[in-house]
Scaffold this motif. Structure first.
Motif, short mmCIF file in Angstrom:
data_model
loop_
_atom_site.label_atom_id
_atom_site.label_comp_id
_atom_site.label_asym_id
_atom_site.label_seq_id
_atom_site.Cartn_x
_atom_site.Cartn_y
_atom_site.Cartn_z
N LEU A 121 61.93 87.20 76.26
CA LEU A 121 62.83 87.29 76.05
C LEU A 121 63.71 88.14 76.83
N HIS A 122 64.65 88.14 77.30
CA HIS A 122 65.44 89.25 77.64
C HIS A 122 67.17 89.43 77.30
N ILE A 123 67.90 90.02 77.23
CA ILE A 123 68.88 90.26 76.65
C ILE A 123 69.66 91.14 77.64
N MET A 124 71.12 90.98 77.44
CA MET A 124 72.08 91.59 78.43
C MET A 124 72.58 92.57 77.21
N ASP A 125 71.83 94.00 77.52
CA ASP A 125 72.25 95.06 76.52
C ASP A 125 73.16 95.83 76.01
N ALA A 131 58.63 79.86 79.68
CA ALA A 131 59.34 80.09 80.79
C ALA A 131 60.69 81.15 79.98
N PRO A 132 61.91 82.16 80.29
CA PRO A 132 61.78 83.32 80.36
C PRO A 132 63.38 83.05 79.28
N ILE A 133 63.87 83.83 79.33
CA ILE A 133 64.78 83.09 77.88
C ILE A 133 66.06 84.72 78.53
N GLY A 134 67.11 83.66 79.28
CA GLY A 134 68.24 85.46 79.07
C GLY A 134 69.42 85.03 77.84
N LEU A 135 69.49 86.19 76.85
CA LEU A 135 70.70 86.00 76.06
C LEU A 135 71.55 87.08 76.35
N ILE A 136 72.68 86.45 76.53
CA ILE A 136 74.14 86.31 76.24
C ILE A 136 75.11 86.92 74.99
N ASP A 137 75.63 87.99 74.65
CA ASP A 137 76.57 87.92 73.40
C ASP A 137 77.96 88.53 73.79
N THR A 138 78.85 87.64 73.97
CA THR A 138 80.11 88.75 74.60
C THR A 138 81.36 88.48 72.76
N ALA A 139 80.40 88.09 71.46
CA ALA A 139 81.45 88.37 70.50
C ALA A 139 82.04 89.31 70.26
N PHE A 155 66.12 84.09 86.42
CA PHE A 155 65.16 83.54 85.83
C PHE A 155 65.09 82.89 84.38
N GLY A 156 64.08 81.51 84.42
CA GLY A 156 64.52 80.91 83.08
C GLY A 156 65.41 80.34 82.88
N ASP A 157 65.90 79.93 81.62
CA ASP A 157 67.55 79.98 81.16
C ASP A 157 68.41 80.87 79.89
N VAL A 158 69.10 80.92 80.54
CA VAL A 158 70.30 82.02 79.81
C VAL A 158 71.52 81.00 79.12
N TRP A 159 71.27 81.48 78.01
CA TRP A 159 71.89 81.11 76.58
C TRP A 159 72.92 82.16 77.24
#
Length: 515
Positions: A38-42, A99-107, A1-5
């Protein structure tokens, strides 16, 4: 889906939304139906490699019931990453793109850049690395936190890291030394690994970087050199070494409310037990301290309820960090017409007792250079000049790394030469006042206090930079302090910190930066 950051780095990218001043406004906006794209990797990236098994969720679905103060799922997601996505969604919506935006945080907190690098020749190409004597760091988190995502087509990355590398050599990308080299190579390597399969991630996908806030030194020296290294030593992004990149300066984004420094919290006991103190509220003391106007402390007490994490090294002012990132990306790479960066040094000229500092007019994109009000008596201009050229050095380093008693020297990559002194390096700076130039693209400095001595170098916002006026009796009472440093573009982006020699009355930047 959309753009993944993909967001990563250490603890200032990890710091959860629930630890930010703007959290409740975000929760309210989601409850009102905003940011449905907006979507997040929970989950909380600080739990380590478990993040790779976390589910995707719409941000709105990660909220708790209406009225819950801290929604568990969304509240644990990285604040800087979220606010970047939130502002990007606003900009896209205004342009007619939902457009959907997906957010991943691996900090993960407390980590070094070496741990996130690909453990191959590009890492070892950088000499004087902090991890050179700790090979167990090399690529450790790249394997655990990054590798599981490299097959995911990704729009771009945002990186906020550097505190735990403050004890090492900041170095130079041009000389393949230290953090400057590592920052350049990390960007190139992540792009290379993600784009190995044709038609997936763009080989030049956008890459954003946040410079360190002044509270992020971890006791290490040369904060100015670190921020310079974070740009691969060009002083701005994008640049030749890191194309298609964008930058958010955070030197002026320390904790807006102190933290815990204001009299409402510290002296007058106006606030209930909160984030920074365990002192019970005492209304007798509060009335005495506020002159019978305890309502003056209402905002300070409300801000004190926002939880902190391990002290001032984690500013709760993450909303402007995300805004600056999204603004830079949008205006640089998505067709935005406004400035993507703050005023950027183009050169300088000495004429009599006046120093004129010029900024790159094309990068202003219609902005004007303004000088925000500052307390001159408290020397808060953060514009310094040096008169002895032999003391100039961006980063003094030991002559012998294994025997510090042999003293320091200034290598060529840090602006040194054969005439450089081996004592008093980076000393002798004099703070001077400045004002906006009439042309809207410069500032002027009165050299009168030098009493006829010619300046040999200048710098601005270089190092630990606290622009808050601590002589203001209402600071941390009725208002906080954020984005208060003097030189600012009219659209709200701060000047990029700068340093340069002055030779024959004109600025000469240290390579690879040009001015």
């Amino acid at each position: 889906f959309g753009d993944v950051w993909h967001c990563s780095g250490q603890s200032n990218m990890w710091l959860p939304i629930s630890h930010s001043f703007h959290a409740n406004a975000t929760y309210a906006a989601l409850h009102a139906g905003k940011y449905g794209q907006l979507h997040i990797m929970d989950g909380n990236s600080g739990y380590g490699e478990d993040v790779r098994t976390n589910p995707w969720r719409r941000a709105a679905d990660a909220l708790g019931p209406r009225g819950r103060t801290v929604p568990v799922a969304l509240g644990e997601f990285g604040a800087a990453c979220w606010y970047f996505g939130q502002r990007l969604a606003d900009l896209m919506e205004a342009a007619g793109d939902a457009a959907p935006i997906g957010l991943i945080d691996t900090a993960i907190g407390g980590q070094r850049i070496e741990e996130y690098m690909v453990n191959d020749t590009s890492l070892y190409a950088c000499s004087e690395r902090l991890g050179a004597t700790s090979p167990e760091w090399n690529g450790r988190l790249f394997g655990k936190m990054i590798t599981p995502f490299v097959d995911m087509t990704t729009k771009g990355w945002v990186w906020y890291q550097g505190e735990n590398n403050m004890g090492g050599t900041k170095g130079s990308s041009q000389a393949n030394i230290g953090y400057g080299c590592e920052q350049r190579n990390l960007v190139a390597d992540w792009r290379r690994v993600w784009s190995e399969t044709p038609g997936t991630t763009d080989p030049l996908a956008p890459f954003g970087v946040v410079t360190l806030a002044s509270s992020g030194s971890e006791g290490g020296p040369h904060m100015g050199a670190m921020r310079w290294a974070q740009t691969a030593n060009y002083g701005i992004m994008p640049n030749e070494a890191m194309p298609n990149t964008f930058l958010a300066q955070a030197y002026d984004l320390d904790d807006e409310w102190g933290p815990g420094n204001g009299p409402c919290v510290r002296d007058w006991a106006c606030c209930p037990k909160g984030a920074w103190h365990a002192t019970p509220q005492n209304m007798t003391a509060c009335n005495a301290g506020t002159g019978g106007k305890p309502h003056l402390c209402d905002l300070a007490c409300r801000m004190d309820t926002v939880p902190v994490a391990m002290g001032g090294i984690h500013p709760r002012s993450k909303y402007p960090v995300g805004n600056r990132l999204a603004t830079a990306y949008w205006n640089l790479l998505m067709g935005g017409k406004r400035a993507f960066t703050g005023p950027t040094l183009a050169g300088c000229i000495v004429s009599g007792t006046k120093l004129t500092i010029a900024f790159n007019a094309s990068l202003l994109r219609g902005d004007t250079v303004k000088v925000q009000e500052y307390n001159a008596t408290a020397k808060l201009s953060f514009l310094d000049v040096m008169t002895d050229p032999n003391h100039f050095c961006i980063e003094p380093v030991p002559i012998n790394a294994s025997n510090a008693s042999q003293g320091m020297h200034c290598p060529a990559w840090a602006g040194g030469d054969a005439a450089s002194s081996k004592t008093q390096l980076d000393q002798g700076w004099v703070r001077l006042d400045l004002k906006a130039g009439a042309d809207g693209a410069s500032v002027t400095v009165d050299l009168g206090p030098l009493k006829g001595t010619a300046p040999a170098a200048l710098r601005y916002a270089w190092g630990i930079t606290d622009c808050c006026d601590h002589n203001d009796p209402m600071l941390y009472v009725t208002h906080g302090c954020v984005a208060n440093c003097p030189i600012m573009g009219s659209s709200g982006l701060p000047a990029n910190p700068f340093i340069a020699r002055i030779v024959d009355g004109k600025c000469e930047c240290i390579a690879p930066q040009v001015c």
